[in-house]
Design a protein around this motif. Sequence first.
Motif, mmCIF file in Angstrom:
data_model
loop_
_atom_site.group_PDB
_atom_site.id
_atom_site.type_symbol
_atom_site.label_atom_id
_atom_site.label_comp_id
_atom_site.label_asym_id
_atom_site.label_seq_id
_atom_site.Cartn_x
_atom_site.Cartn_y
_atom_site.Cartn_z
ATOM 1 N N TYR A 31 0.830 -1.204 0.000
ATOM 2 C CA TYR A 31 0.000 0.000 0.000
ATOM 3 C C TYR A 31 0.868 1.259 0.000
ATOM 4 C CZ TYR A 31 -4.064 -2.827 1.461
ATOM 5 O OH TYR A 31 -5.083 -3.738 1.541
ATOM 6 N N TYR A 33 0.477 5.810 -0.303
ATOM 7 C CA TYR A 33 -0.472 6.907 -0.086
ATOM 8 C C TYR A 33 0.181 8.243 -0.415
ATOM 9 C CZ TYR A 33 -2.309 3.224 2.969
ATOM 10 O OH TYR A 33 -2.767 2.030 3.473
ATOM 11 N N TYR A 48 -4.567 6.930 -3.052
ATOM 12 C CA TYR A 48 -3.797 5.834 -2.509
ATOM 13 C C TYR A 48 -3.817 4.657 -3.473
ATOM 14 C CZ TYR A 48 -8.288 3.835 -0.939
ATOM 15 O OH TYR A 48 -9.554 3.322 -0.879
ATOM 16 N N VAL A 50 -3.479 0.244 -3.475
ATOM 17 C CA VAL A 50 -3.398 -0.993 -2.705
ATOM 18 C C VAL A 50 -2.582 -2.056 -3.434
ATOM 19 C CG1 VAL A 50 -5.529 -0.522 -1.474
ATOM 20 C CG2 VAL A 50 -5.596 -1.880 -3.578
ATOM 21 N N TYR A 95 2.647 -2.082 4.960
ATOM 22 C CA TYR A 95 2.476 -3.487 4.629
ATOM 23 C C TYR A 95 1.099 -3.948 5.072
ATOM 24 C CZ TYR A 95 3.957 -4.011 9.521
ATOM 25 O OH TYR A 95 4.069 -3.898 10.879
ATOM 26 N N VAL A 102 -4.356 -2.810 6.653
ATOM 27 C CA VAL A 102 -3.130 -2.025 6.645
ATOM 28 C C VAL A 102 -2.610 -1.869 8.061
ATOM 29 C CG1 VAL A 102 -4.262 0.213 6.889
ATOM 30 C CG2 VAL A 102 -2.076 0.052 5.709
ATOM 31 N N LEU B 90 -8.139 3.857 11.670
ATOM 32 C CA LEU B 90 -8.129 2.986 10.502
ATOM 33 C C LEU B 90 -9.533 2.935 9.916
ATOM 34 C CD1 LEU B 90 -6.475 1.009 8.759
ATOM 35 C CD2 LEU B 90 -7.231 -0.810 10.293
ATOM 36 N N TYR B 93 -10.174 -1.152 5.567
ATOM 37 C CA TYR B 93 -8.945 -1.920 5.674
ATOM 38 C C TYR B 93 -7.724 -1.194 5.130
ATOM 39 C CZ TYR B 93 -11.477 -6.128 6.936
ATOM 40 O OH TYR B 93 -12.241 -7.055 7.589
#
Lengths: 116, 108
Positions: A31, A33, A48, A50, A95, A102, B90, B93
Amino acid sequence: NAGVTQTPKFRVLKTGQSMTLLCAQDMNHEYMYWYRQDPGMGLRLIHYSVGEGTTAKGEVPDGYNVSRLKKQNFLLGLESAAPSQTSVYFCASSYVTGGAMVDIQYFGAGTRLSVL
Amino acid sequence: AQRVTQPEKLLSVFKGAPVELKCNYSYSGSPELFWYVQYSRQRLQLLLRHISRESIKGFTADLNKGETSFHLKKPFAQEEDSAMYYCALLSGYSTLTFGKGTMLLVSP
């Protein structure tokens, strides 16, 4: 181990000019950003990714484009810079845990951009 | 929608005084919360996360689901604690939602 590296560190643009900010990470993170940091506004997510070849919009995506052609690189583009895009830009990578969630984000040192 | 509120832009204390940086959140699911810190001329870095339930540099933070809070505390502030502190949630996910940050200034 460099971690997350951003280039350039500083840049001054004129309104209407274009530029690309580069973020590179050597931690094999999935990931990545891009954030902007403005006084009194905190960190706001621009875009972002993934994974290689995938990108998604964050909170403030307008006026920016991104690409993730290689896993280790995440590019942020400004096609026609505006004074409202004067900010400090931070890249981060993370990671993924076993549940695809995340974990800790690791940040670059930032790019200070001024648009006149 | 998820939201993180840090009500104080600036918190100024004297060395040795207790510190509490407030963080409140709004989230419909089970929250995962973090505190990140940015020291002068350094990059943003993780300070602690609630799932670890650890103390870093003397700081602790307890998740209070009833009050939807995740306040950062330290019993005796040090000058080297002066920094910008961000609470983060968060979201789903993949992403973090950050608060606007609190600048902590510790005077001698």
